[in-house]
Write a protein that holds these residues in place. Structure first.
Motif, mmCIF file in Angstrom:
data_model
loop_
_atom_site.group_PDB
_atom_site.id
_atom_site.type_symbol
_atom_site.label_atom_id
_atom_site.label_comp_id
_atom_site.label_asym_id
_atom_site.label_seq_id
_atom_site.Cartn_x
_atom_site.Cartn_y
_atom_site.Cartn_z
ATOM 1 N N LEU A 13 0.829 -1.200 0.000
ATOM 2 C CA LEU A 13 0.000 0.000 0.000
ATOM 3 C C LEU A 13 0.864 1.251 0.000
ATOM 4 O O LEU A 13 0.617 2.209 -0.741
ATOM 5 N N LEU A 14 1.909 1.268 0.824
ATOM 6 C CA LEU A 14 2.791 2.427 0.883
ATOM 7 C C LEU A 14 3.557 2.596 -0.421
ATOM 8 O O LEU A 14 3.729 3.705 -0.923
ATOM 9 N N HIS A 57 -15.233 12.679 1.617
ATOM 10 C CA HIS A 57 -14.575 13.389 2.712
ATOM 11 C C HIS A 57 -13.179 13.775 2.237
ATOM 12 O O HIS A 57 -12.228 12.998 2.317
ATOM 13 N N ASN A 58 -13.075 15.015 1.709
ATOM 14 C CA ASN A 58 -11.841 15.482 1.105
ATOM 15 C C ASN A 58 -10.962 16.199 2.128
ATOM 16 O O ASN A 58 -11.445 16.874 3.036
ATOM 17 N N SER A 59 -9.657 16.045 1.943
ATOM 18 C CA SER A 59 -8.678 16.714 2.779
ATOM 19 C C SER A 59 -7.433 16.949 1.942
ATOM 20 O O SER A 59 -7.316 16.423 0.825
ATOM 21 N N PRO A 60 -6.461 17.712 2.450
ATOM 22 C CA PRO A 60 -5.209 17.876 1.702
ATOM 23 C C PRO A 60 -4.470 16.565 1.471
ATOM 24 O O PRO A 60 -3.638 16.473 0.566
ATOM 25 N N LEU A 61 -4.780 15.521 2.233
ATOM 26 C CA LEU A 61 -4.136 14.226 2.047
ATOM 27 C C LEU A 61 -4.803 13.384 0.975
ATOM 28 O O LEU A 61 -4.142 12.581 0.307
ATOM 29 N N CYS A 62 -6.090 13.532 0.801
ATOM 30 C CA CYS A 62 -6.815 12.620 -0.092
ATOM 31 C C CYS A 62 -8.158 13.214 -0.486
ATOM 32 O O CYS A 62 -8.878 13.772 0.356
ATOM 33 N N SER A 63 -8.489 13.082 -1.765
ATOM 34 C CA SER A 63 -9.819 13.426 -2.273
ATOM 35 C C SER A 63 -10.395 12.156 -2.895
ATOM 36 O O SER A 63 -10.214 11.894 -4.091
ATOM 37 N N PRO A 64 -11.054 11.326 -2.106
ATOM 38 C CA PRO A 64 -11.384 9.963 -2.529
ATOM 39 C C PRO A 64 -12.379 9.842 -3.667
ATOM 40 O O PRO A 64 -12.495 8.765 -4.264
ATOM 41 N N CYS A 65 -13.101 10.919 -3.981
ATOM 42 C CA CYS A 65 -14.079 10.840 -5.071
ATOM 43 C C CYS A 65 -13.532 11.359 -6.397
ATOM 44 O O CYS A 65 -14.276 11.424 -7.381
ATOM 45 N N ASN A 66 -12.267 11.732 -6.428
ATOM 46 C CA ASN A 66 -11.710 12.248 -7.679
ATOM 47 C C ASN A 66 -11.565 11.169 -8.745
ATOM 48 O O ASN A 66 -11.610 11.453 -9.926
ATOM 49 N N ARG A 67 -11.354 9.944 -8.323
ATOM 50 C CA ARG A 67 -11.199 8.852 -9.280
ATOM 51 C C ARG A 67 -12.488 8.047 -9.362
ATOM 52 O O ARG A 67 -13.068 7.660 -8.358
ATOM 53 N N ARG A 68 -12.945 7.789 -10.592
ATOM 54 C CA ARG A 68 -14.125 6.965 -10.817
ATOM 55 C C ARG A 68 -13.695 5.504 -11.010
ATOM 56 O O ARG A 68 -12.670 5.233 -11.633
ATOM 57 N N TYR A 69 -14.525 4.594 -10.491
ATOM 58 C CA TYR A 69 -14.228 3.172 -10.581
ATOM 59 C C TYR A 69 -15.431 2.396 -11.107
ATOM 60 O O TYR A 69 -16.591 2.777 -10.883
ATOM 61 N N LEU A 70 -15.119 1.285 -11.777
ATOM 62 C CA LEU A 70 -16.122 0.323 -12.194
ATOM 63 C C LEU A 70 -15.602 -1.057 -11.824
ATOM 64 O O LEU A 70 -14.542 -1.482 -12.292
ATOM 65 N N PHE A 71 -16.336 -1.755 -10.946
ATOM 66 C CA PHE A 71 -15.917 -3.070 -10.492
ATOM 67 C C PHE A 71 -16.900 -4.132 -10.976
ATOM 68 O O PHE A 71 -18.119 -3.927 -10.930
ATOM 69 N N ILE A 72 -16.359 -5.254 -11.427
ATOM 70 C CA ILE A 72 -17.164 -6.414 -11.774
ATOM 71 C C ILE A 72 -16.895 -7.466 -10.710
ATOM 72 O O ILE A 72 -15.812 -8.052 -10.649
ATOM 73 N N LEU A 73 -17.855 -7.679 -9.836
ATOM 74 C CA LEU A 73 -17.727 -8.626 -8.734
ATOM 75 C C LEU A 73 -18.688 -9.771 -9.015
ATOM 76 O O LEU A 73 -19.894 -9.554 -9.150
ATOM 77 N N MET A 144 -7.681 7.440 4.461
ATOM 78 C CA MET A 144 -7.239 6.066 4.247
ATOM 79 C C MET A 144 -7.687 5.524 2.893
ATOM 80 O O MET A 144 -7.101 4.576 2.366
ATOM 81 N N ALA A 145 -8.720 6.123 2.308
ATOM 82 C CA ALA A 145 -9.235 5.630 1.031
ATOM 83 C C ALA A 145 -8.166 5.668 -0.056
ATOM 84 O O ALA A 145 -8.083 4.757 -0.889
ATOM 85 N N CYS A 146 -7.333 6.706 -0.042
ATOM 86 C CA CYS A 146 -6.338 6.816 -1.106
ATOM 87 C C CYS A 146 -5.296 5.709 -1.034
ATOM 88 O O CYS A 146 -4.769 5.273 -2.066
ATOM 89 N N ALA A 147 -4.978 5.222 0.170
ATOM 90 C CA ALA A 147 -4.040 4.099 0.283
ATOM 91 C C ALA A 147 -4.601 2.868 -0.402
ATOM 92 O O ALA A 147 -3.893 2.157 -1.121
ATOM 93 N N TYR A 202 -17.060 -1.580 3.038
ATOM 94 C CA TYR A 202 -15.647 -1.367 2.709
ATOM 95 C C TYR A 202 -15.514 -0.632 1.378
ATOM 96 O O TYR A 202 -14.801 0.385 1.273
ATOM 97 N N TYR A 203 -16.179 -1.125 0.336
ATOM 98 C CA TYR A 203 -16.061 -0.488 -0.974
ATOM 99 C C TYR A 203 -16.645 0.921 -0.971
ATOM 100 O O TYR A 203 -16.105 1.832 -1.618
ATOM 101 N N GLN A 204 -17.727 1.128 -0.266
ATOM 102 C CA GLN A 204 -18.334 2.457 -0.218
ATOM 103 C C GLN A 204 -17.426 3.462 0.473
ATOM 104 O O GLN A 204 -17.398 4.641 0.106
ATOM 105 N N GLU A 205 -16.670 3.016 1.472
ATOM 106 C CA GLU A 205 -15.776 3.921 2.185
ATOM 107 C C GLU A 205 -14.476 4.164 1.424
ATOM 108 O O GLU A 205 -14.009 5.302 1.326
ATOM 109 N N MET A 206 -13.887 3.112 0.877
ATOM 110 C CA MET A 206 -12.576 3.233 0.249
ATOM 111 C C MET A 206 -12.646 3.592 -1.233
ATOM 112 O O MET A 206 -11.698 4.158 -1.784
ATOM 113 N N PHE A 207 -13.749 3.273 -1.887
ATOM 114 C CA PHE A 207 -13.940 3.597 -3.306
ATOM 115 C C PHE A 207 -15.307 4.261 -3.463
ATOM 116 O O PHE A 207 -16.211 3.704 -4.105
#
Length: 319
Positions: A13-14, A57-73, A144-147, A202-207
Motif C-alpha cells: 500500500l505504501l 470526505h476530502n482533505s489535503p491528504l486525499c480526495s477519494p471521489c476524484n477517481r471513478r471506478y467500475l468493479f465487476i464482482l 485512508m481511502a487513497c491508500a 468497505y467499498y463504499q468507504e474506500m472507493f
C-alpha cells in the motif's frame, strides 16, 4: 493459493502510494483527477454524475471521489471475464483482471490497526494520539481511502508507452486521471469471513465514487459442472454449497450497494446482447451498443477468436 501477510500488504500500500501519486509541492499530493477545492476539508463531489450517492470526505491528504471506478464482482464461472473484456472496450475505461482477492486483505488493514479493540481509539478519524508509543497526528476522515485506491491503481497501470512518456506531463494525472479504473474479481466473498453488508461498507468507504456490475449465474447446476471440470476443492465443502453461498452473497451485495450496483445474470445476457447494452446506458454512455456477445474462457480458459466486438465511432460517456 498463496496468501499475503498483513505486513507485506501494508508495504504494498505504501509503495503504491509513492508510485502512483505525484507531488507538486512539499507535502501536497496530487489527487487522482484535477479538481480545485476552496476549503482544505470539504465534502464536494467532483463526479456527481457517476456517483451521486457517494460520501466524499476530502482533505489535503486525499480526495477519494476524484477517481471513478467500475468493479465487476462475480461468482466463478459466471461469465465475468467476458464482461471484463467487453466493458473495457468502452472509451475511457480500463479494467484489469483478477488479483487473487487482494482487496479482501486490504479490507483487514483497519482491523490490524485496531488489533480487534476499537475501544482503544488509537486510529480514529480526525483524532490524534497525543503521547505514548502510538503517538500520531489526527488522520483526516476519508484519507485512508487513497491508500486502498493506490493499491488498486498500481495493479491496473496505464500501458507502458504512456509511462515512458510521462515526463512530458506535469504528472501522470494529466494523462490518465480521467480514466475510469477497476477490475473484475470472483473472490469477494472471502470464504465467509465477512458479510455482504461488511463488503459493501468497505467499498463504499474506500472507493466512494464507484459503479458495480454484480454478476451471478442462476443456472447453478451448470455452474457446478463447470467448476468441477476446472478446479479442485480440498476444504471438504461441496461445490454445490460453494456456488449457492457465493450466489446468495452476491445477491445481497448488490442489494447493499443500492443504486450504485447492477445485478446481472449470465443466463439472461449470454444470448441477448440487449441486456448488456442496457447496462451501458445505465453507466451513462451514449451512442454505444455492443454488436455481439463474446465467449471468453470457452472450453476452459481460451479467448474468443471467432467474434469481434465493435462500438460506434461516436460512442462516448455523456450522462
Amino acid at each position: 493459493m498463496g496468501k499475503l501477510s498483513k505486513g507485506t500488504l501494508l508495504c504494498c500500500l505504501l509503495a503504491a502510494a509513492s508510485l502512483y501519486h505525484q507531488w507538486d509541492s512539499p507535502g501536497r499530493m496530487l489527487s487522482a483527477a484535477p479538481f480545485v477545492f476552496k476549503q482544505p476539508f470539504n465534502q464536494t463531489n467532483p463526479n456527481w454524475d457517476w456517483c451521486p450517492q457517494a460520501e466524499c470526505h476530502n482533505s489535503p491528504l486525499c480526495s477519494p471521489c476524484n477517481r471513478r471506478y467500475l468493479f465487476i464482482l462475480a461468482t466463478g464461472r459466471s461469465g465475468s471475464t467476458t464482461l471484463q473484456i467487453m466493458f473495457e472496450k468502452l472509451p475511457g475505461v480500463r479494467l484489469s483482471g483478477e488479483n487473487w482477492g487482494v482487496m479482501n486483505i486490504a479490507a483487514t488493514m483497519m482491523e490490524a490497526l485496531q488489533q480487534g479493540k476499537p475501544e482503544d481509539e488509537l486510529f480514529v478519524d480526525d483524532k490524534s494520539v497525543e503521547w505514548g508509543s502510538f503517538k500520531h497526528n489526527a488522520i483526516p476522515k476519508g484519507a485512508m481511502a487513497c491508500a486502498h485506491q493506490n493499491l488498486a491503481n498500481t495493479l491496473n497501470p496505464p500501458e507502458r508507452w504512456i509511462l515512458e512518456q510521462s515526463l512530458k506531463y506535469d504528472s501522470l494525472t494529466e494523462e490518465d486521471g480521467n480514466t475510469i479504473l477497476g477490475f473484475k474479481e470472483v473472490r469477494t466473498e472471502r470464504e465467509g469471513s465477512w458479510t455482504a453488508k461488511e463488503a459493501a461498507a468497505y467499498y463504499q468507504e474506500m472507493f466512494p465514487c464507484s459503479r458495480y456490475l454484480i454478476n451471478i449465474r442462476s443456472d447453478t447446476e451448470k455452474q457446478v459442472q463447470s467448476m468441477e471440470s476446472e478446479f479442485e476443492f480440498e476444504n471438504g465443502k461441496s461445490v454445490k454449497s460453494f456456488v449457492e453461498d457465493g450466489t446468495n452473497f452476491h445477491r445481497e451485495l448488490a442489494e447493499e450497494l443500492g443504486d450504485a450496483a447492477r445485478l446481472t445474470d449470465l443466463e439472461e445476457w449470454k444470448n441477448n446482447v440487449d441486456v448488456l447494452n442496457e447496462v451501458i446506458e445505465w453507466l451513462g454512455f451514449k451512442n454505444c451498443r455492443f454488436n455481439t456477445i463474446l465467449h471468453e474462457n470457452h472450453d476452459g480458459y481460451q479467448p474468443d477468436r471467432e467474434r469481434h466486438l465493435n462500438l460506434d465511432d461516436d460512442c462516448e460517456y455523456s450522462p
